[in-house]
Design a protein around this motif. Sequence first.
Motif, PDB file in Angstrom:
ATOM      1  N   ARG A   9       0.855  -1.193   0.000  1.00 44.48           N
ATOM      2  CA  ARG A   9       0.000   0.000   0.000  1.00 44.48           C
ATOM      3  C   ARG A   9       0.888   1.240   0.000  1.00 44.48           C
ATOM      4  O   ARG A   9       1.812   1.351   0.788  1.00 44.48           O
ATOM      5  N   VAL A  10       0.613   2.161  -0.907  1.00 45.14           N
ATOM      6  CA  VAL A  10       1.388   3.389  -1.051  1.00 45.14           C
ATOM      7  C   VAL A  10       0.463   4.581  -0.852  1.00 45.14           C
ATOM      8  O   VAL A  10      -0.644   4.622  -1.396  1.00 45.14           O
ATOM      9  N   THR A  11       0.911   5.563  -0.061  1.00 40.33           N
ATOM     10  CA  THR A  11       0.120   6.769   0.181  1.00 40.33           C
ATOM     11  C   THR A  11       0.882   7.996  -0.313  1.00 40.33           C
ATOM     12  O   THR A  11       2.053   8.178   0.007  1.00 40.33           O
ATOM     13  N   ILE A  12       0.205   8.816  -1.099  1.00 39.90           N
ATOM     14  CA  ILE A  12       0.774  10.064  -1.620  1.00 39.90           C
ATOM     15  C   ILE A  12      -0.092  11.217  -1.128  1.00 39.90           C
ATOM     16  O   ILE A  12      -1.322  11.155  -1.205  1.00 39.90           O
ATOM     17  N   ARG A  13       0.549  12.272  -0.633  1.00 47.71           N
ATOM     18  CA  ARG A  13      -0.196  13.415  -0.113  1.00 47.71           C
ATOM     19  C   ARG A  13       0.197  14.691  -0.849  1.00 47.71           C
ATOM     20  O   ARG A  13       1.341  14.850  -1.270  1.00 47.71           O
ATOM     21  N   GLY A  14      -0.752  15.569  -1.000  1.00 49.29           N
ATOM     22  CA  GLY A  14      -0.485  16.835  -1.667  1.00 49.29           C
ATOM     23  C   GLY A  14      -1.366  17.933  -1.105  1.00 49.29           C
ATOM     24  O   GLY A  14      -2.387  17.677  -0.464  1.00 49.29           O
ATOM     25  N   LYS A  15      -0.946  19.185  -1.342  1.00 51.12           N
ATOM     26  CA  LYS A  15      -1.696  20.329  -0.840  1.00 51.12           C
ATOM     27  C   LYS A  15      -1.459  21.509  -1.773  1.00 51.12           C
ATOM     28  O   LYS A  15      -0.375  21.656  -2.333  1.00 51.12           O
ATOM     29  N   GLY A  16      -2.478  22.342  -1.963  1.00 54.23           N
ATOM     30  CA  GLY A  16      -2.290  23.483  -2.846  1.00 54.23           C
ATOM     31  C   GLY A  16      -3.532  24.344  -2.970  1.00 54.23           C
ATOM     32  O   GLY A  16      -4.390  24.367  -2.078  1.00 54.23           O
ATOM     33  N   VAL A  17      -3.610  25.063  -4.079  1.00 51.82           N
ATOM     34  CA  VAL A  17      -4.712  25.993  -4.331  1.00 51.82           C
ATOM     35  C   VAL A  17      -5.293  25.718  -5.715  1.00 51.82           C
ATOM     36  O   VAL A  17      -4.621  25.157  -6.586  1.00 51.82           O
ATOM     37  N   LEU A 187      -9.994  17.069  -0.069  1.00 51.99           N
ATOM     38  CA  LEU A 187     -10.626  17.965   0.902  1.00 51.99           C
ATOM     39  C   LEU A 187     -10.548  19.385   0.360  1.00 51.99           C
ATOM     40  O   LEU A 187      -9.472  19.849  -0.031  1.00 51.99           O
ATOM     41  N   LEU A 188     -11.651  20.092   0.371  1.00 56.96           N
ATOM     42  CA  LEU A 188     -11.709  21.459  -0.160  1.00 56.96           C
ATOM     43  C   LEU A 188     -12.142  22.420   0.950  1.00 56.96           C
ATOM     44  O   LEU A 188     -13.097  22.153   1.677  1.00 56.96           O
ATOM     45  N   TYR A 189     -11.430  23.555   1.059  1.00 57.33           N
ATOM     46  CA  TYR A 189     -11.717  24.498   2.141  1.00 57.33           C
ATOM     47  C   TYR A 189     -11.189  25.881   1.765  1.00 57.33           C
ATOM     48  O   TYR A 189     -10.563  26.055   0.712  1.00 57.33           O
ATOM     49  N   ASP A 190     -11.446  26.858   2.606  1.00 57.56           N
ATOM     50  CA  ASP A 190     -10.969  28.233   2.401  1.00 57.56           C
ATOM     51  C   ASP A 190     -11.417  28.798   1.062  1.00 57.56           C
ATOM     52  O   ASP A 190     -10.643  29.412   0.320  1.00 57.56           O
ATOM     53  N   PHE A 191     -12.694  28.592   0.717  1.00 56.80           N
ATOM     54  CA  PHE A 191     -13.234  29.121  -0.530  1.00 56.80           C
ATOM     55  C   PHE A 191     -13.151  30.645  -0.551  1.00 56.80           C
ATOM     56  O   PHE A 191     -13.383  31.302   0.453  1.00 56.80           O
TER      57      PHE A 191
END
Length: 212
Positions: A9-17, A187-191
Amino acid sequence: MEMATGGTRVTIRGKGVYDYRRQVGRLKVRLPQDPAGTAGHRPITELLAPGALYMKNRGAGVPADKWVRVDTATLSDGNLVTGGATDPFAAAELLRGTRKATYVGRTSVAGTPVRHYRGTADLGEAAERASDGNRGPLRAAAKGFATADVPFDAYLDEQGRIRKLRNRFSFVNGQQEGTVAVASTMLLYDFGAPVDVRLPEAGDIYAGKIAE
């Protein structure tokens, strides 16, 4: 994004706009540590645009100041999996292919009240109803995945905005028998936050061969 094949099992994480009006975004995607336990990978910077994916620090042989550009319609998964993150707009347009959905109930996501729906979308139908920029990639995914059916869990707030979306894909492993299960959770936030995404100029794009 979680990928599972066999006992691995491989997990990839990311964050951005992401800018939904222009359909462009910027992500920093962090690759998992290697089998030896070394977490020496630098994050990959990704720029998302209609029909295209730009990556910096993509692989060996690419100069540090250059971007790699990929036409997402040429990818067998339509870039729903390849970049280690699913384009937020493409993920939302997947719901255009919903064949069945069930209202699960009310819950909350990061403190925001939401309605939870669970269902299955068809990639082929989603492609026919998608915007111009996503039609080609979604058609490619409909042909490239092991099945065009995509189970999903969608969480919508009181304004109908997606706050969380989990899609489950399945594609054939090209090197081994069997399929690879991929779960992509967004996950979506800070609209309303300002988003400044500038795509690379032609001279900033690497045209050479990328080492695996």
